[in-house]
Design an enzyme around this catalytic site. Sequence first.
Site, mmCIF file in Angstrom:
data_model
loop_
_atom_site.group_PDB
_atom_site.id
_atom_site.type_symbol
_atom_site.label_atom_id
_atom_site.label_comp_id
_atom_site.label_asym_id
_atom_site.label_seq_id
_atom_site.Cartn_x
_atom_site.Cartn_y
_atom_site.Cartn_z
ATOM 1 N N ALA A 169 -31.877 -22.218 -36.221
ATOM 2 C CA ALA A 169 -32.362 -21.973 -35.169
ATOM 3 C C ALA A 169 -31.882 -21.169 -33.819
ATOM 4 C CB ALA A 169 -33.339 -23.093 -34.739
ATOM 5 N N GLY A 170 -30.207 -22.255 -33.928
ATOM 6 C CA GLY A 170 -29.512 -21.708 -32.606
ATOM 7 C C GLY A 170 -29.577 -20.164 -32.785
ATOM 8 N N ARG B 67 -21.806 -16.784 -29.007
ATOM 9 C CA ARG B 67 -20.552 -16.148 -28.855
ATOM 10 C C ARG B 67 -19.927 -15.135 -30.168
ATOM 11 N NH1 ARG B 67 -18.293 -22.306 -29.457
ATOM 12 N NH2 ARG B 67 -19.864 -22.522 -29.251
ATOM 13 N N GLN C 157 -39.174 -23.822 -35.129
ATOM 14 C CA GLN C 157 -38.993 -24.867 -34.345
ATOM 15 C C GLN C 157 -39.368 -23.941 -32.924
ATOM 16 O OE1 GLN C 157 -34.729 -25.526 -33.495
ATOM 17 N NE2 GLN C 157 -35.095 -27.076 -31.776
ATOM 18 N N THR D 62 -31.186 -30.597 -31.198
ATOM 19 C CA THR D 62 -31.143 -30.550 -32.636
ATOM 20 C C THR D 62 -32.017 -31.661 -33.567
ATOM 21 O OG1 THR D 62 -28.955 -32.081 -32.225
ATOM 22 C CG2 THR D 62 -28.741 -30.034 -33.330
ATOM 23 N N TYR E 257 -14.059 14.753 -62.239
ATOM 24 C CA TYR E 257 -15.433 14.382 -61.261
ATOM 25 C C TYR E 257 -16.366 14.852 -62.793
ATOM 26 C CZ TYR E 257 -20.230 13.407 -59.996
ATOM 27 O OH TYR E 257 -20.782 12.845 -59.739
ATOM 28 N N ASN F 39 -12.034 13.749 -75.475
ATOM 29 C CA ASN F 39 -10.429 13.932 -74.705
ATOM 30 C C ASN F 39 -11.484 15.009 -73.235
ATOM 31 O OD1 ASN F 39 -8.286 14.638 -73.231
ATOM 32 N ND2 ASN F 39 -7.455 13.084 -74.570
ATOM 33 N N ASN G 93 -23.059 18.341 -61.766
ATOM 34 C CA ASN G 93 -24.468 17.835 -61.485
ATOM 35 C C ASN G 93 -25.407 18.106 -61.060
ATOM 36 O OD1 ASN G 93 -22.778 16.162 -59.609
ATOM 37 N ND2 ASN G 93 -23.962 14.337 -60.893
HETATM 38 C C1 UD1 Z 1 -23.697 -30.843 -32.575
HETATM 39 C C2 UD1 Z 1 -23.575 -32.674 -32.432
HETATM 40 C C3 UD1 Z 1 -22.764 -33.112 -32.148
HETATM 41 C C4 UD1 Z 1 -21.721 -32.813 -33.116
HETATM 42 C C5 UD1 Z 1 -21.579 -31.377 -32.678
HETATM 43 C C6 UD1 Z 1 -20.969 -30.601 -34.602
HETATM 44 C C7 UD1 Z 1 -25.752 -32.552 -31.195
HETATM 45 C C8 UD1 Z 1 -26.755 -33.413 -29.828
HETATM 46 N N1 UD1 Z 1 -24.883 -32.898 -31.371
HETATM 47 O O1 UD1 Z 1 -23.753 -30.464 -31.483
HETATM 48 O O2 UD1 Z 1 -22.626 -34.170 -31.643
HETATM 49 O O3 UD1 Z 1 -20.956 -33.417 -32.636
HETATM 50 O O4 UD1 Z 1 -23.108 -30.701 -33.431
HETATM 51 O O5 UD1 Z 1 -20.870 -29.179 -35.320
HETATM 52 O O6 UD1 Z 1 -26.808 -32.619 -31.926
HETATM 53 N N2 UD1 Z 1 -29.852 -25.680 -33.894
HETATM 54 C C9 UD1 Z 1 -31.106 -26.255 -33.883
HETATM 55 N N3 UD1 Z 1 -31.761 -25.815 -33.305
HETATM 56 C C10 UD1 Z 1 -31.710 -26.341 -32.114
HETATM 57 C C11 UD1 Z 1 -30.176 -26.947 -31.312
HETATM 58 C C12 UD1 Z 1 -29.582 -26.546 -32.323
HETATM 59 O O7 UD1 Z 1 -31.088 -24.943 -35.431
HETATM 60 O O8 UD1 Z 1 -32.365 -26.353 -30.566
HETATM 61 C C13 UD1 Z 1 -28.482 -26.212 -35.114
HETATM 62 C C14 UD1 Z 1 -28.013 -25.068 -35.099
HETATM 63 O O9 UD1 Z 1 -28.270 -23.607 -35.177
HETATM 64 C C15 UD1 Z 1 -26.187 -25.461 -35.248
HETATM 65 C C16 UD1 Z 1 -26.818 -26.464 -35.405
HETATM 66 O O10 UD1 Z 1 -28.349 -27.035 -34.706
HETATM 67 O O11 UD1 Z 1 -26.271 -25.148 -36.319
HETATM 68 C C17 UD1 Z 1 -25.801 -27.189 -34.036
HETATM 69 O O12 UD1 Z 1 -26.289 -26.541 -33.296
HETATM 70 P P1 UD1 Z 1 -24.963 -27.151 -31.888
HETATM 71 O O13 UD1 Z 1 -25.722 -26.731 -30.423
HETATM 72 O O14 UD1 Z 1 -24.110 -26.247 -32.732
HETATM 73 O O15 UD1 Z 1 -24.901 -27.953 -31.723
HETATM 74 P P2 UD1 Z 1 -23.460 -29.516 -31.171
HETATM 75 O O16 UD1 Z 1 -23.502 -29.222 -29.151
HETATM 76 O O17 UD1 Z 1 -21.984 -28.352 -31.740
#
Ligand code: UD1
Length: 491
Positions: free
Chosen positions: A14-15, A19, A79, A85, A373, A384, A393
């Site tokens: 969902a993130g 970047r 979500q 997470t 072609y 051949n 064509n």
């Molecule tokens: C998270 C972990 C961290 C771990 C790291 C590993 C938590 C709080 N932290 O941090 O301990 O070392 O991953 O990579 O869990 N996502 C959602 N919905 C959200 C937020 C995130 O689906 O609301 C998904 C993102 O798309 C991604 C994954 O969860 O695939 C991780 O999210 P991200 O924001 O990268 O977490 P980190 O801060 O890296």
Amino acid sequence: MNATRPAAVIVLAAGEGTRMKSSTPKVLHRIGGTTLLGHAVRAARATRAAHVSVVVRHERDRVVEFCAAFDADLVIADQDEVKGTGRAVECGLDALPADLTGTVLVTYGDVPLLTGETLVALAEAHAASDSAVSVVTAHLADPSGYGRVVRDPDGHVARIVEQKDASPAERELTEINSGIYAFDADLLREALARVGTDNVQGEKYLTDVVQIARETGRAVSAHVIDDPWQTEGVNDRVQLAELGRELNRRVCERHMREGVTIVDPATTWVDVDVSIGRDATVLPGTQLLGATSIGEGAVVGPEVTLTDTEVGAGAQVSRAVANLAVIGDGAVVGPYSYLRPGTRLGARGKIGGFVETKNADIREGAKVPHLSYAGDVTIGEGANIGAGTIFANYDGVAKHHSSVGAHSFVGSHTVVVSPVDIADGAYVAAGSALTQDVGPGQIAVARARQRNVDGWVERARPGTRTAEAAARARAAQQSPSTDPTPEDPTP
Ligand code: UD1
Ligand code: MG
């Protein structure tokens, strides 16, 4: 049911992935022939879990569209606006049956090198322990950015602290949380209901479940893996390229261990679904993409790009581009050939240099060797096609089909203005512009008869070197005895 088989895998996707600086959602960027999310779903499916759910929010519709096309049985979980997470997993659970019990695995949609084997091993280790949570961890030389695993004095996992919330001492810890877990479903549901958002980011952290499990007297295990690539996520395009290269290295290594010679893995790119037979050789600068398959003993490369193309046993393909083509056993393609969709080259056939083909059924032993072609055409067995032949064509409105019969011979620089059917055992004179069918045993001559005009050069180009050469040649013709050539007995 097998006790180690998880009840569900929840894939977090969902993130935002800001970047990446992309209009494409991060999880839909591709390496190794499929999206990051596709890799995650494949690993999840390898566990044979009853349910796999994908949690979506950012660019929801595009991600859902991909999911539906990739795997129609995926459960989509939306979500809401609560971030983190922990909230994502809660939403994932809500989309699954309410009475779900057993093991729930959690993975990320942007961690493409995680393998199905690792998830299966995690599920097995989790089932063998009596832990409520098993978290995949790794020791990294540079743990910055990750959540750190905090262990209690007897070495048990006590909690996970995010870097942003960590004390200076905790930041020194090098054991990181990969974000991949196995949970007892009931514990997970209960613990998530108690997780708050009191942290630097104001998010609902999944990692807080660890501490809650310990507080309720449940055990937490670490499943330490020694292959950090498998826990690495893609955050930007630099990492996308790094993980793409490592994935490719692994795919090439797998093929080499199965008996394929890859002369230069660093310049050879092989998608994950490609199959390559034993004793095939892949030469440098080659890309084997999509559902391409290479037969035993074939030689492919250098500088070949094949997409969804089938290459038969013992075939040779060099410096060519092919898309949705079939190349028969022992056939030869290239150098510098372009095979477009619908090209079928029969066994021991040939498509040579500077030849483009499309919707072309070139049968066994037939040859289109040079500068041609061939579009919308059937070329019979053993026929051949002379150098520079064009199958015209397209008349500007519609495409038309032509055929060349078995063992027929089309002279060089012929234009076949489709539709034209050339029968088995027919000839076409070089330089013809064919507009009519040719019968068995006939030769078609479809060009103006040659006419030589005497004295034209001297009249039209007097005083040129060409005119002088003509005059000399004519004089020599008229008095052959003035310059006898003893070695040459011809009169
Ligand atoms: C998270 C972990 C961290 C771990 C790291 C590993 C938590 C709080 N932290 O941090 O301990 O070392 O991953 O990579 O869990 N996502 C959602 N919905 C959200 C937020 C995130 O689906 O609301 C998904 C993102 O798309 C991604 C994954 O969860 O695939 C991780 O999210 P991200 O924001 O990268 O977490 P980190 O801060 O890296
Ligand atoms: Mg992250």
